[in-house]
Design a protein around this motif. Structure first.
Motif, mmCIF file in Angstrom:
data_model
loop_
_atom_site.group_PDB
_atom_site.id
_atom_site.type_symbol
_atom_site.label_atom_id
_atom_site.label_comp_id
_atom_site.label_asym_id
_atom_site.label_seq_id
_atom_site.Cartn_x
_atom_site.Cartn_y
_atom_site.Cartn_z
ATOM 1 N N THR A 145 60.444 -14.162 -8.207
ATOM 2 C CA THR A 145 59.519 -13.768 -7.146
ATOM 3 C C THR A 145 58.210 -13.314 -7.780
ATOM 4 O O THR A 145 58.168 -12.340 -8.536
ATOM 5 C CB THR A 145 60.116 -12.633 -6.304
ATOM 6 N N THR A 146 57.142 -14.032 -7.482
ATOM 7 C CA THR A 146 55.879 -13.804 -8.176
ATOM 8 C C THR A 146 54.714 -14.135 -7.262
ATOM 9 O O THR A 146 54.831 -14.938 -6.336
ATOM 10 C CB THR A 146 55.795 -14.670 -9.444
ATOM 11 N N ALA A 147 53.578 -13.508 -7.527
ATOM 12 C CA ALA A 147 52.356 -13.805 -6.781
ATOM 13 C C ALA A 147 51.665 -15.059 -7.309
ATOM 14 O O ALA A 147 50.715 -15.547 -6.683
ATOM 15 C CB ALA A 147 51.396 -12.618 -6.857
ATOM 16 N N GLU A 148 52.138 -15.582 -8.430
ATOM 17 C CA GLU A 148 51.541 -16.781 -9.017
ATOM 18 C C GLU A 148 52.636 -17.806 -9.292
ATOM 19 O O GLU A 148 53.128 -17.926 -10.419
ATOM 20 C CB GLU A 148 50.799 -16.430 -10.309
ATOM 21 N N PRO A 149 53.074 -18.533 -8.257
ATOM 22 C CA PRO A 149 54.114 -19.549 -8.471
ATOM 23 C C PRO A 149 53.649 -20.594 -9.466
ATOM 24 O O PRO A 149 52.465 -20.938 -9.541
ATOM 25 C CB PRO A 149 54.325 -20.139 -7.075
ATOM 26 N N THR A 155 48.670 -22.685 5.266
ATOM 27 C CA THR A 155 48.544 -22.762 3.808
ATOM 28 C C THR A 155 49.070 -21.491 3.150
ATOM 29 O O THR A 155 49.840 -21.545 2.173
ATOM 30 C CB THR A 155 47.069 -22.990 3.424
ATOM 31 N N ILE A 156 48.678 -20.337 3.678
ATOM 32 C CA ILE A 156 49.171 -19.070 3.122
ATOM 33 C C ILE A 156 50.680 -18.968 3.288
ATOM 34 O O ILE A 156 51.397 -18.492 2.387
ATOM 35 C CB ILE A 156 48.462 -17.884 3.808
ATOM 36 N N ALA A 157 51.200 -19.432 4.421
ATOM 37 C CA ALA A 157 52.649 -19.389 4.648
ATOM 38 C C ALA A 157 53.386 -20.224 3.602
ATOM 39 O O ALA A 157 54.425 -19.798 3.073
ATOM 40 C CB ALA A 157 52.964 -19.886 6.053
ATOM 41 N N ARG A 158 52.866 -21.394 3.278
ATOM 42 C CA ARG A 158 53.523 -22.243 2.286
ATOM 43 C C ARG A 158 53.431 -21.657 0.884
ATOM 44 O O ARG A 158 54.388 -21.742 0.108
ATOM 45 C CB ARG A 158 52.909 -23.643 2.320
ATOM 46 N N ILE A 159 52.282 -21.072 0.556
ATOM 47 C CA ILE A 159 52.154 -20.440 -0.762
ATOM 48 C C ILE A 159 53.111 -19.262 -0.873
ATOM 49 O O ILE A 159 53.747 -19.042 -1.917
ATOM 50 C CB ILE A 159 50.698 -19.994 -1.007
ATOM 51 N N ARG A 190 43.836 -28.853 -0.110
ATOM 52 C CA ARG A 190 44.561 -27.710 0.453
ATOM 53 C C ARG A 190 45.018 -26.814 -0.701
ATOM 54 O O ARG A 190 45.668 -27.281 -1.638
ATOM 55 C CB ARG A 190 45.752 -28.189 1.279
ATOM 56 N N PRO A 191 44.703 -25.519 -0.647
ATOM 57 C CA PRO A 191 45.068 -24.618 -1.770
ATOM 58 C C PRO A 191 46.575 -24.574 -1.992
ATOM 59 O O PRO A 191 47.365 -24.567 -1.056
ATOM 60 C CB PRO A 191 44.540 -23.251 -1.305
ATOM 61 N N LYS A 192 46.954 -24.538 -3.259
ATOM 62 C CA LYS A 192 48.362 -24.434 -3.644
ATOM 63 C C LYS A 192 48.672 -23.118 -4.340
ATOM 64 O O LYS A 192 49.807 -22.860 -4.709
ATOM 65 C CB LYS A 192 48.744 -25.610 -4.555
ATOM 66 N N ARG A 193 47.652 -22.291 -4.530
ATOM 67 C CA ARG A 193 47.827 -20.954 -5.113
ATOM 68 C C ARG A 193 46.964 -19.973 -4.334
ATOM 69 O O ARG A 193 45.979 -20.356 -3.698
ATOM 70 C CB ARG A 193 47.397 -20.941 -6.588
ATOM 71 N N PHE A 194 47.319 -18.710 -4.415
ATOM 72 C CA PHE A 194 46.509 -17.693 -3.760
ATOM 73 C C PHE A 194 45.091 -17.673 -4.315
ATOM 74 O O PHE A 194 44.128 -17.403 -3.594
ATOM 75 C CB PHE A 194 47.157 -16.315 -3.924
ATOM 76 N N ALA A 195 44.954 -17.959 -5.608
ATOM 77 C CA ALA A 195 43.641 -17.916 -6.245
ATOM 78 C C ALA A 195 42.695 -18.983 -5.709
ATOM 79 O O ALA A 195 41.475 -18.855 -5.835
ATOM 80 C CB ALA A 195 43.794 -18.070 -7.760
#
Length: 400
Positions: free
Chosen positions: A68-72, A53-57, A11-16
């Protein structure tokens, strides 16, 4: 020994890491970078495309200790707790189990309190369309003007059932189904990292069987690895899925191209003896005919690494393009007719016979009309008068 299924492990953990949802990732990433954050988001799409998944990211992006960042970062306490499902300021609510107004009222009462440890309180409401009408009405005001520390992320597979009053208060993102090529590419990456031997043709089968859902694809991959004893081979995946060996389809279409009816029926009988579902046969035949049409009209669209590339172009040269289009339509409609046929075998044979009936060898020439003489045809009255010895003019009143 504890084993974690691939659908959870990968399961993805980052947007990338997300596959096939670039339009959503770009919008959310830019909003986070510029801090133009909405208070309510609605994610729609079929099962297994990444809504939760997107909601959790997004929850991690909002509460990461680095800001606040796009890359936690994925390493701080907030990120790790969200990944583990233990973050106190992230509340995931299953609307299918909590449909009533009392459940929503409890959520709204808690929303007014400041977050305990994070920057924002994030409410993820899954399958939000399952809420009752009274529950929707109860959350409208809070959803429109929530406290500054609250973010709502709604997810649903059926947005048509969500009231328009709710839709108008949210930013809506429609997640796309993933293409078979995207699914197969991601499965190849997973198997490479997992050191599992595989064949590309097997992954193409899994990509089509997943029907656009990455979660379904990873679940099928787990099953395929178990079926193949640690390997993912084409024959094993076909047997597991009940799919048709495309070699049989090439033989069928070759017989059809030759207009060989007995051979065509004999091949259909062999498919029946193998116990293959004819709905699957027609579906795979439609896929093959679509590829033949592409090979005839846009040859460059066929990938160079396509395992059956040579066989495709050889067969494409035997069937006229207009016949490929016709056979495709017959295969598509033949699937619908299977339920109405006396049995599936008979319905499948009838679809093949329809294709055969339009073959140039079997097409009947138009009947040639008999040459017409210059004389006017004799009417029934004239014939009757002739037989009775009376002149036609007298019978028809022409002598008056």
């Amino acid at each position: 020994m504890s084993y974690q299924v691939l659908a959870r492990k990968w399961r993805p953990k980052r947007f990338a890491d997300l596959v096939g949802q670039e339009h959503v990732v770009r919008a959310l990433s830019n909003a986070l970078k510029e801090e133009r954050l909405h208070h309510a988001y609605l994610l729609t799409g079929t099962r297994g495309v990444g809504k939760t998944t997107i909601a959790r990211i997004l929850a991690k992006s909002l509460n990461c200790e680095t800001g606040t960042t796009a890359e936690p970062c994925g390493e701080c306490s907030a990120c790790r707790q969200i990944d583990a499902g233990r973050f106190v300021d992230l509340l995931e609510i299953d609307a299918a189990s909590n449909t009533g107004i009392d459940n929503i009222r409890e959520v709204l009462e808690n929303a007014q309190y400041a977050p305990t440890s994070g920057r924002f309180k994030v409410y993820i409401i899954d399958e939000v369309h399952m809420l009752s009408k009274s529950a929707f009405n109860a959350m409208l005001k809070t959803l429109e003007e929530p406290p500054s520390h609250v973010k709502f992320i709604l997810a649903t597979t059926d947005p048509q059932k969500v009231p328009v009053t709710v839709l108008s208060r949210c930013l809506q993102f429609s997640l796309r189904n993933m293409t078979p090529q995207q699914v197969a590419g991601h499965l190849a990456h997973v198997l490479q990292v997992e050191n599992v031997p595989h064949e590309s043709a097997a992954l193409a089968l899994l990509g089509r069987a997943a029907a656009g859902s990455m979660r379904d694809a990873l679940s099928l991959l787990d099953q395929a690895i178990a079926y193949g004893m640690g390997e993912v081979k084409e024959d094993g995946v076909r047997a597991m899925l009940g799919a048709v060996d495309r070699r049989y389809l090439f033989v069928l279409l070759d017989a059809l191209a030759a207009g060989d009816g007995p051979r065509l029926m004999a091949e259909a009988e062999q498919l029946a003896q193998r116990g293959i579902g004819f709905d699957s046969v027609l579906a795979e035949m439609a896929v093959l005919l679509q590829q033949l049409a592409m090979a005839q009209t846009v040859p460059t669209a066929i990938a160079d690494d396509e395992p059956e590339r040579e066989a495709l172009f050889a067969l494409a040269s035997l069937i006229a393009p207009q016949d490929v289009q016709l056979y495709y339509q017959i295969a598509i409609h033949g699937r619908k007719d299977l339920a109405l046929a006396p049995d599936e075998h008979a319905g499948f044979n009838m679809s093949l016979l329809r294709m055969l009936a339009f073959h140039p060898v079997n097409a009947q020439p138009e009947s040639v009309a008999a040459p017409r003489s210059n004389a006017a045809p004799r009417s029934n009255a004239s014939a009757c008068c002739t037989s009775s010895g009376t002149s036609p003019d007298q019978c028809t009143g022409g002598g008056n």
